[in-house]
Scaffold this active site. Structure first.
Site, short mmCIF file in Angstrom:
data_model
loop_
_atom_site.label_atom_id
_atom_site.label_comp_id
_atom_site.label_asym_id
_atom_site.label_seq_id
_atom_site.Cartn_x
_atom_site.Cartn_y
_atom_site.Cartn_z
N ASN A 122 0.61 0.84 -1.36
CA ASN A 122 1.03 -0.07 -2.42
C ASN A 122 -0.07 -0.37 -3.43
O ASN A 122 0.23 -0.73 -4.57
CB ASN A 122 1.53 -1.38 -1.76
CG ASN A 122 1.65 -2.50 -2.76
OD1 ASN A 122 2.62 -2.59 -3.52
ND2 ASN A 122 0.65 -3.39 -2.81
N TYR B 273 -1.09 5.79 -16.07
CA TYR B 273 -0.28 5.14 -15.03
C TYR B 273 0.99 5.95 -14.74
O TYR B 273 1.35 6.17 -13.57
CB TYR B 273 0.08 3.73 -15.52
CG TYR B 273 0.79 2.87 -14.51
CD1 TYR B 273 0.10 2.26 -13.47
CD2 TYR B 273 2.17 2.64 -14.60
CE1 TYR B 273 0.75 1.45 -12.54
CE2 TYR B 273 2.83 1.83 -13.69
CZ TYR B 273 2.12 1.24 -12.66
OH TYR B 273 2.77 0.44 -11.75
N LYS C 29 2.03 7.63 -11.19
CA LYS C 29 3.24 7.23 -10.45
C LYS C 29 4.20 8.40 -10.29
O LYS C 29 4.96 8.47 -9.30
CB LYS C 29 3.91 6.04 -11.15
CG LYS C 29 3.06 4.77 -11.10
CD LYS C 29 2.79 4.32 -9.66
CE LYS C 29 2.04 3.03 -9.54
NZ LYS C 29 1.82 2.60 -8.15
P1 NDP Z 1 -1.32 -6.80 -8.17
O1 NDP Z 1 -2.36 -6.51 -9.18
O2 NDP Z 1 -0.71 -8.15 -8.12
O3 NDP Z 1 -1.89 -6.46 -6.70
C1 NDP Z 1 -2.60 -5.28 -6.49
C2 NDP Z 1 -3.13 -5.27 -5.09
O4 NDP Z 1 -3.80 -4.02 -4.88
C3 NDP Z 1 -4.16 -6.36 -4.81
O5 NDP Z 1 -4.03 -6.77 -3.48
C4 NDP Z 1 -5.50 -5.63 -5.00
O6 NDP Z 1 -6.53 -6.26 -4.26
C5 NDP Z 1 -5.13 -4.27 -4.41
N1 NDP Z 1 -5.98 -3.16 -4.82
C6 NDP Z 1 -6.22 -2.69 -6.06
N2 NDP Z 1 -7.05 -1.65 -6.01
C7 NDP Z 1 -7.33 -1.44 -4.70
C8 NDP Z 1 -8.12 -0.49 -4.02
N3 NDP Z 1 -8.79 0.47 -4.66
N4 NDP Z 1 -8.19 -0.57 -2.66
C9 NDP Z 1 -7.52 -1.53 -1.99
N5 NDP Z 1 -6.73 -2.44 -2.59
C10 NDP Z 1 -6.66 -2.40 -3.93
O7 NDP Z 1 -0.18 -5.67 -8.38
P2 NDP Z 1 1.39 -5.63 -8.03
O8 NDP Z 1 1.67 -6.40 -6.82
O9 NDP Z 1 2.13 -5.90 -9.28
O10 NDP Z 1 1.58 -4.06 -7.76
C11 NDP Z 1 1.67 -3.49 -6.46
C12 NDP Z 1 2.13 -2.05 -6.62
O11 NDP Z 1 3.40 -2.01 -7.26
C13 NDP Z 1 1.19 -1.19 -7.48
O12 NDP Z 1 1.11 0.11 -6.96
C14 NDP Z 1 1.89 -1.17 -8.82
O13 NDP Z 1 1.55 -0.05 -9.58
C15 NDP Z 1 3.35 -1.13 -8.36
N6 NDP Z 1 4.30 -1.55 -9.37
C16 NDP Z 1 4.26 -2.83 -9.89
C17 NDP Z 1 5.17 -3.20 -10.84
C18 NDP Z 1 5.19 -4.58 -11.43
O14 NDP Z 1 5.98 -4.80 -12.38
N7 NDP Z 1 4.40 -5.51 -10.95
C19 NDP Z 1 6.18 -2.28 -11.36
C20 NDP Z 1 6.12 -0.97 -10.76
C21 NDP Z 1 5.22 -0.63 -9.80
P3 NDP Z 1 -8.03 -6.43 -4.87
O15 NDP Z 1 -7.92 -7.37 -6.02
O16 NDP Z 1 -8.81 -6.98 -3.72
O17 NDP Z 1 -8.49 -5.06 -5.29
#
Ligand code: NDP
Length: 251
Positions: free
Chosen positions: A91, A157, A161
């Site tokens: 995720n 992005y 994806k």
């Molecule tokens: P957030 O930015 O709210 O959360 C992202 C999470 O990923 C955080 O816990 C962050 O933790 C973690 N993270 C980022 N980089 C890394 C890394 N290299 N290693 C480990 N953890 C990491 O994002 P969302 O909840 O919105 O998104 C979650 C997923 O859903 C993503 O893949 C996103 O692309 C996808 N998505 C989201 C959409 C949306 O509208 N929100 C739509 C479509 C897809 P930390 O800060 O500690 O790095």
């Protein structure tokens, strides 16, 4: 007995947003959950506490999953501390939106490494132990509607994806005979930290283009993931499940 009792799930990037909802959802079904994050330790601890408060079991593990060795270590530590890995939810994700004309090589690399190389890294680490355990498995990769239809300002992005979807289908074919299913979930727009910076006019345009006429919620995505991780989805592999209010087909 709960549906996922005895199962161990790793949810990458589950310290907030969609990952947090997925972690809570899997734990509610009885899975022991690894709450992975990179830097947000306090938020990860809050997710662990929330899972424990609902009677579940969870542990926070920091690892940058875009780094091959750290992803290996994440899976190794999961198995040594919790006994197995049965469910992997890839995720973790990020954005660096810019028109291609303005996009720097670093913007491309950061997004591709975090969004799709991380999926390779974690699958590579998890597949061998899943095969050895001979109890099947579930891999669920979080893609996006942007990977299906493309989005202005998101060449990096969208490519990442779409790449996840290709990886998902290929790996589903590789692992099917061992009852390890591999599926993708493609969310539409979900208000989270990732999307909070989008200009209001874009948010309005997205709502208008969504047949259900609203944004999604992190729980909408978590419900789909929990289903795909369950025994009820045992005959489903190699799909992309859109959870987008119809955004990809348009209004
Ligand atoms: P957030 O930015 O709210 O959360 C992202 C999470 O990923 C955080 O816990 C962050 O933790 C973690 N993270 C980022 N980089 C890394 C890394 N290299 N290693 C480990 N953890 C990491 O994002 P969302 O909840 O919105 O998104 C979650 C997923 O859903 C993503 O893949 C996103 O692309 C996808 N998505 C989201 C959409 C949306 O509208 N929100 C739509 C479509 C897809 P930390 O800060 O500690 O790095």
């Amino acid at each position: 007995m709960k549906e996922m009792e005895g199962k161990v799930a790793v949810v990458t990037g589950s310290s907030r947003g969609i990952g947090r909802a997925i972690a809570l959802g899997l734990a509610l079904q009885g899975a022991k959950v690894v709450v992975n994050h990179r830097a947000s330790s306090e938020q990860a601890a809050e997710v662990v506490a929330a899972i424990q408060a609902q009677g579940g079991e969870a542990v926070a593990m920091a690892a940058d999953v875009s780094d091959f060795d750290q992803a290996q270590q994440l899976v190794k530590t999961t198995i040594s501390s919790l006994g197995s890995i049965d469910i992997l939810v890839n995720n973790a994700g990020t954005t660096r939106d810019k028109l291609l004309m303005q996009m720097k090589e670093a913007d491309w690399d950061a997004v591709l490494n975090t969004n799709v190389k991380s999926v390779f890294n974690c699958c590579k680490a998890a597949v061998r132990p899943m095969l050895r355990a001979r109890r099947g498995g579930r891999i669920i990769n979080i893609s996006s509607v942007s990977g299906l239809v493309g989005q202005v300002g998101q060449t990096n992005y969208s490519a990442s994806k779409a790449g996840i979807i290709g990886l998902t289908y290929a790996l589903a074919k590789e692992l099917g005979s061992r009852q390890i299913t591999v599926n993708a979930v493609a969310p539409g727009y979900i208000p989270t930290v990732l999307t909070e910076g989008l200009p209001q006019e874009i948010k309005d345009a997205i709502t208008q283009a969504t047949p259900l006429g609203r944004f999604g919620r992190s729980d909408d995505i978590a419900n789909a993931v929990v289903f795909l991780a369950s025994d009820r989805a045992a005959f489903i592999t190699g799909i992309t499940l859109r959870v987008d209010g119809g955004l990809a087909i348009g209004s």
